[in-house]
Scaffold this active site. Structure first.
Site, PDB file in Angstrom:
ATOM      1  N   ILE A  11       0.821  -1.218   0.000  1.00  0.00           N
ATOM      2  CA  ILE A  11       0.000   0.000   0.000  1.00  0.00           C
ATOM      3  C   ILE A  11       0.856   1.269   0.000  1.00  0.00           C
ATOM      4  O   ILE A  11       0.419   2.313  -0.467  1.00  0.00           O
ATOM      5  CB  ILE A  11      -1.018  -0.009   1.167  1.00  0.00           C
ATOM      6  CG1 ILE A  11      -2.144   0.999   0.904  1.00  0.00           C
ATOM      7  CG2 ILE A  11      -0.322   0.253   2.504  1.00  0.00           C
ATOM      8  CD1 ILE A  11      -3.365   0.823   1.775  1.00  0.00           C
ATOM      9  N   ASP A  34       0.900  -0.378   9.495  1.00  0.00           N
ATOM     10  CA  ASP A  34       1.136   0.858  10.243  1.00  0.00           C
ATOM     11  C   ASP A  34       2.631   1.193  10.258  1.00  0.00           C
ATOM     12  O   ASP A  34       3.044   2.309   9.932  1.00  0.00           O
ATOM     13  CB  ASP A  34       0.599   0.679  11.671  1.00  0.00           C
ATOM     14  CG  ASP A  34       0.536   1.972  12.475  1.00  0.00           C
ATOM     15  OD1 ASP A  34       0.601   3.066  11.875  1.00  0.00           O
ATOM     16  OD2 ASP A  34       0.412   1.885  13.705  1.00  0.00           O
TER      17      ASP A  34
END
Length: 171
Positions: A11, A34
């Site tokens: 991503i 994250d």
């Protein structure tokens, strides 16, 4: 008409207006997606997260906050906190749905036309893949944000990719 796309990959490399981060309540970075977003995006994202923490004390499960994207290809990062799986006993489905709705709402409010989602809560938070995929796809396809032109689901692993591919083809 909103386009739903599916990509297998990282991503942090996607070129969209906003990528969604599966954050934790502290907003200070962590593992999985994250950690990757904070590593690639650089210190600017963490700095903005610290300001949000100082202002409102982090981010609750199901809620979302927005920062710039630092060194990422995106313009923004929308940080949302998914629920930890507790055998379905802690209203997880509603909390996960809220992650997608609140992220789309923030995107809409910030003029974002394209957004990419990871598979929220399916890593260390242990959400069953199939149930999480059903919630994600149903929520974004039923959401009414006409200004958002494309939603991309970015699957890191093969299992999630195959699952999303099958479900999106059934739409």
């Amino acid at each position: 008409m909103m386009e739903i796309r599916l990509i297998k990959g990282d991503i942090t490399k996607i070129e969209v207006d906003a990528i969604v981060n599966a954050a934790n309540t502290s907003l200070l970075g962590g593992g999985g997606v994250d950690g990757a977003i904070h590593r690639v995006g650089g210190p600017q994202i963490l700095e903005e997260c610290r300001k949000i923490r100082a202002r409102q004390g982090g981010c609750k499960v199901g809620e979302a906050v927005i920062t710039t994207a630092g060194n990422l290809n995106a313009k923004f990062v929308i940080h949302t906190v998914g629920p930890r799986w507790n055998e379905g006993n802690s209203n997880e489905a509603e909390k996960l749905k809220n992650c997608y709705i609140n992220s789309l709402k923030l995107a809409s409010e910030n003029g974002i036309k394209s957004i990419a989602f990871p598979n929220i809560s399916t890593g260390i938070y242990g959400y069953p893949l199939e149930e999480a995929a059903d919630i994600a796809i149903k929520t974004v396809t039923e959401a009414d944000f006409p200004e958002i032109k494309s939603i991309t689901f970015v699957c890191f692993g093969d299992d999630n990719y195959r699952l999303y591919d099958k479900k999106i083809k059934q739409l």
